[in-house]
Design a protein around this motif. Structure first.
Motif, PDB file in Angstrom:
ATOM      1  N   ASP A  78      36.474 -18.807 -28.422  1.00  0.00           N
ATOM      2  CA  ASP A  78      37.676 -18.121 -28.912  1.00  0.00           C
ATOM      3  C   ASP A  78      37.843 -18.343 -30.415  1.00  0.00           C
ATOM      4  OD1 ASP A  78      38.315 -17.134 -26.430  1.00  0.00           O
ATOM      5  OD2 ASP A  78      39.730 -18.730 -25.939  1.00  0.00           O
ATOM      6  N   GLN A  79      37.629 -19.584 -30.840  1.00  0.00           N
ATOM      7  CA  GLN A  79      37.768 -19.929 -32.250  1.00  0.00           C
ATOM      8  C   GLN A  79      36.690 -19.234 -33.083  1.00  0.00           C
ATOM      9  OE1 GLN A  79      37.716 -24.177 -33.025  1.00  0.00           O
ATOM     10  NE2 GLN A  79      36.888 -23.859 -35.070  1.00  0.00           N
ATOM     11  N   TRP A  80      35.460 -19.237 -32.562  1.00  0.00           N
ATOM     12  CA  TRP A  80      34.339 -18.605 -33.270  1.00  0.00           C
ATOM     13  C   TRP A  80      34.573 -17.108 -33.454  1.00  0.00           C
ATOM     14  CZ3 TRP A  80      30.487 -15.327 -30.843  1.00  0.00           C
ATOM     15  CH2 TRP A  80      29.440 -14.961 -31.706  1.00  0.00           C
ATOM     16  N   LEU A  81      35.008 -16.436 -32.400  1.00  0.00           N
ATOM     17  CA  LEU A  81      35.258 -15.003 -32.469  1.00  0.00           C
ATOM     18  C   LEU A  81      36.347 -14.678 -33.490  1.00  0.00           C
ATOM     19  CD1 LEU A  81      35.130 -14.119 -28.665  1.00  0.00           C
ATOM     20  CD2 LEU A  81      33.544 -13.277 -30.408  1.00  0.00           C
ATOM     21  N   GLU A  82      37.384 -15.507 -33.515  1.00  0.00           N
ATOM     22  CA  GLU A  82      38.515 -15.248 -34.402  1.00  0.00           C
ATOM     23  C   GLU A  82      38.192 -15.571 -35.856  1.00  0.00           C
ATOM     24  OE1 GLU A  82      42.225 -13.898 -35.446  1.00  0.00           O
ATOM     25  OE2 GLU A  82      41.290 -13.810 -33.450  1.00  0.00           O
ATOM     26  N   ASP A  83      37.505 -16.691 -36.095  1.00  0.00           N
ATOM     27  CA  ASP A  83      37.295 -17.177 -37.462  1.00  0.00           C
ATOM     28  C   ASP A  83      35.990 -16.727 -38.102  1.00  0.00           C
ATOM     29  OD1 ASP A  83      39.675 -18.482 -37.098  1.00  0.00           O
ATOM     30  OD2 ASP A  83      38.771 -20.442 -36.688  1.00  0.00           O
ATOM     31  N   SER A  84      34.950 -16.530 -37.295  1.00  0.00           N
ATOM     32  CA  SER A  84      33.633 -16.267 -37.861  1.00  0.00           C
ATOM     33  C   SER A  84      33.082 -14.877 -37.583  1.00  0.00           C
ATOM     34  CB  SER A  84      32.627 -17.309 -37.335  1.00  0.00           C
ATOM     35  OG  SER A  84      33.029 -18.612 -37.672  1.00  0.00           O
ATOM     36  N   ARG A  96      31.504  -6.057 -29.101  1.00  0.00           N
ATOM     37  CA  ARG A  96      30.379  -6.354 -28.215  1.00  0.00           C
ATOM     38  C   ARG A  96      30.276  -7.861 -27.971  1.00  0.00           C
ATOM     39  NH1 ARG A  96      26.676  -4.015 -30.855  1.00  0.00           N
ATOM     40  NH2 ARG A  96      25.645  -5.766 -31.866  1.00  0.00           N
ATOM     41  N   TYR A  97      30.389  -8.673 -29.036  1.00  0.00           N
ATOM     42  CA  TYR A  97      30.363 -10.126 -28.870  1.00  0.00           C
ATOM     43  C   TYR A  97      31.518 -10.602 -27.990  1.00  0.00           C
ATOM     44  CZ  TYR A  97      26.841 -10.812 -32.566  1.00  0.00           C
ATOM     45  OH  TYR A  97      25.693 -10.810 -33.302  1.00  0.00           O
ATOM     46  N   GLU A  98      32.706 -10.053 -28.221  1.00  0.00           N
ATOM     47  CA  GLU A  98      33.879 -10.473 -27.464  1.00  0.00           C
ATOM     48  C   GLU A  98      33.708 -10.159 -25.983  1.00  0.00           C
ATOM     49  OE1 GLU A  98      37.510 -10.481 -25.358  1.00  0.00           O
ATOM     50  OE2 GLU A  98      36.434  -8.613 -25.825  1.00  0.00           O
ATOM     51  N   THR A  99      33.167  -8.974 -25.685  1.00  0.00           N
ATOM     52  CA  THR A  99      32.951  -8.577 -24.293  1.00  0.00           C
ATOM     53  C   THR A  99      31.932  -9.476 -23.611  1.00  0.00           C
ATOM     54  OG1 THR A  99      33.507  -6.261 -24.767  1.00  0.00           O
ATOM     55  CG2 THR A  99      32.213  -6.690 -22.785  1.00  0.00           C
ATOM     56  N   HIS A 147      23.377 -18.054 -29.166  1.00  0.00           N
ATOM     57  CA  HIS A 147      22.621 -18.660 -30.267  1.00  0.00           C
ATOM     58  C   HIS A 147      23.419 -18.601 -31.569  1.00  0.00           C
ATOM     59  CE1 HIS A 147      19.397 -19.324 -33.199  1.00  0.00           C
ATOM     60  NE2 HIS A 147      18.713 -19.868 -32.211  1.00  0.00           N
ATOM     61  N   LYS A 148      24.046 -17.471 -31.848  1.00  0.00           N
ATOM     62  CA  LYS A 148      24.848 -17.334 -33.069  1.00  0.00           C
ATOM     63  C   LYS A 148      26.063 -18.253 -33.042  1.00  0.00           C
ATOM     64  CE  LYS A 148      23.709 -12.615 -34.556  1.00  0.00           C
ATOM     65  NZ  LYS A 148      23.369 -12.990 -35.953  1.00  0.00           N
ATOM     66  N   SER A 155      26.260 -25.570 -38.042  1.00  0.00           N
ATOM     67  CA  SER A 155      26.513 -25.447 -39.486  1.00  0.00           C
ATOM     68  C   SER A 155      27.834 -26.098 -39.882  1.00  0.00           C
ATOM     69  CB  SER A 155      26.531 -23.970 -39.901  1.00  0.00           C
ATOM     70  OG  SER A 155      25.280 -23.365 -39.682  1.00  0.00           O
ATOM     71  N   ASP A 156      28.810 -26.026 -38.982  1.00  0.00           N
ATOM     72  CA  ASP A 156      30.125 -26.603 -39.267  1.00  0.00           C
ATOM     73  C   ASP A 156      30.188 -28.101 -38.984  1.00  0.00           C
ATOM     74  OD1 ASP A 156      30.998 -24.117 -40.024  1.00  0.00           O
ATOM     75  OD2 ASP A 156      32.027 -23.674 -38.128  1.00  0.00           O
TER      76      ASP A 156
END
Length: 382
Positions: A78-84, A96-99, A147-148, A155-156
């Motif tokens: 959830d955090q990755w989708l929102e921030d990155s 597409r990523y969210e789905t 993977h992403k 990285s973080d």
């Protein structure tokens, strides 16, 4: 013999973790971080846990701390989708990523702690999806997404490794493409003209330039130069239909391109422009001027779904042609040019592919002679 040196509390070897039945389920090891806090690593086997402990101690000695805490994959995604991802990539890419996260990844792995995620978790997800009937292409999309996301976590500095990196995803099969033959393409254009289809210029431009449907529906007259016998088009954007409505976004490759038009495409657009002027007069105050080349009869953006269902499919039926997609006109353009012997690099630039390998992977297997005549060359040489 001297007494073995004892280790500091929390700095020893790994130890087994057992379930209520007394069976060993995993191994855990503790170490002190550079901040003095005790931290833990775990592994399915003793060797895996020891390797993880050794790496964690080495990282801690260098001042590096990976601390995902109790964060679950569900929370992290959830955090990755929102921030990155959101507002960083195209809206359609974000969706597409969210789905993929919401429908596939989170229900299966969402409760697993991020720091406890293992390659086996990921492999099992892929196996289960394939066993449930999902295509290798879908599973490959899942792999790219995981993977992403985990790569960003590494990285973080949240986790120490990307567990998806060592997991092989199934190789997706080649997407089947069904270009029209040259005769079928001519029939399509002729029929569109005979029945006076108002999008006849769009079909011809698609066949002559290989533009994507979204790129054509986003085209503005300001992007088109019709001066002279042969004009040109600047592809600067694409029209995407998303959950939040229609959006103008960058083309799929992330950058625009310039296309020189054929004489037939130029003539078709000149005729289309005259037709549009008449439609504009007929619409009067209902006309919503957005400078679009292929709008509706009142100037608003054309829906790709409506274009396909209300115009293109009926046209195919009228022309007695096999079922096809609008995108197949793009494939037709590419195959016609490659069969004619045009260099793949030119075709790549025309289509706006990010690399020539995409062009060759997509079309080489359906075009006779694209093996370069290697066998004949060896026969002649030897």
């Amino acid at each position: 013999m001297g007494k073995a040196k004892s280790r500091a509390n929390g700095d020893g070897d790994v130890y087994p973790r057992k379930n209520k039945a007394g069976e060993i389920t995993s191994y855990r090891g503790a170490y002190f971080g550079p901040d003095g806090k005790r931290r833990y690593v775990s592994g399915k086997t003793k060797t895996e846990a020891r390797n993880a402990l050794a790496k964690a101690r080495s990282d801690a000695a260098g001042g590096i701390v990976y601390d995902a805490g109790t964060t679950t994959l569900n929370t992290y995604l959830d955090q990755w989708l929102e921030d990155s991802v959101k507002n960083v990539v195209r809206q359609t890419t974000y969706e597409r990523y969210e789905t993929l996260c919401r429908v596939h990844i989170k229900p299966a792995l969402g409760r697993v702690k991020l720091k406890s995620l293992t390659p086996d978790h990921v492999r099992k997800l892929y196996r289960d999806k394939l066993a449930s009937g999902f295509s290798s292409r879908t599973v490959n999309y899942l792999h790219v997404t995981i993977h992403k996301a985990l790569g960003q976590a590494v990285s973080d500095g949240i986790i120490g490794r990307n567990v998806a990196r060592g997991v092989k995803s199934p190789r997706p099969g080649k997407a089947e493409i069904k270009p029209l033959s040259s005769d079928q393409a001519k029939t399509l254009v002729k029929t569109a003209k005979d029945i006076d289809d108002r999008y006849q210029a769009l079909y011809l431009v698609a066949l002559h330039t290989g533009m994507r449907s979204g790129e054509m529906l986003a085209l503005r007259w300001d992007d088109v130069d019709l001066n002279g016998e042969k004009g040109s088009v600047q592809v600067r954007r694409t029209l995407s239909e998303t959950r939040i409505g229609r959006l103008y976004e960058l083309p799929k490759s992330g950058k625009g391109r310039s296309i020189k038009l054929s004489k037939k495409a130029t003539d078709a657009l000149k005729s289309h422009k005259r037709r549009q002027a008449e439609e504009r007069l007929a619409a009067g105050t209902l006309w919503k001027d957005q400078d679009l080349v292929f709008p509706t009869t009142v100037g608003t953006p054309t829906s790709a779904t409506n274009l396909l269902g209300r115009h293109f499919k009926p046209l195919l039926k009228e022309a007695e042609l096999p079922n096809a997609r609008l995108h197949d006109l793009r494939h037709t353009c590419a195959t016609v040019l490659l069969i004619a012997g045009k260099h793949p690099k030119y075709v790549q630039e025309l289509l706006g592919h990010a690399s020539i390998s995409i062009t060759l992977d997509t079309y080489s297997h359906i075009i006779e002679g694209m093996d370069g005549g290697l066998g004949d060359a060896m026969d002649e040489a030897l």
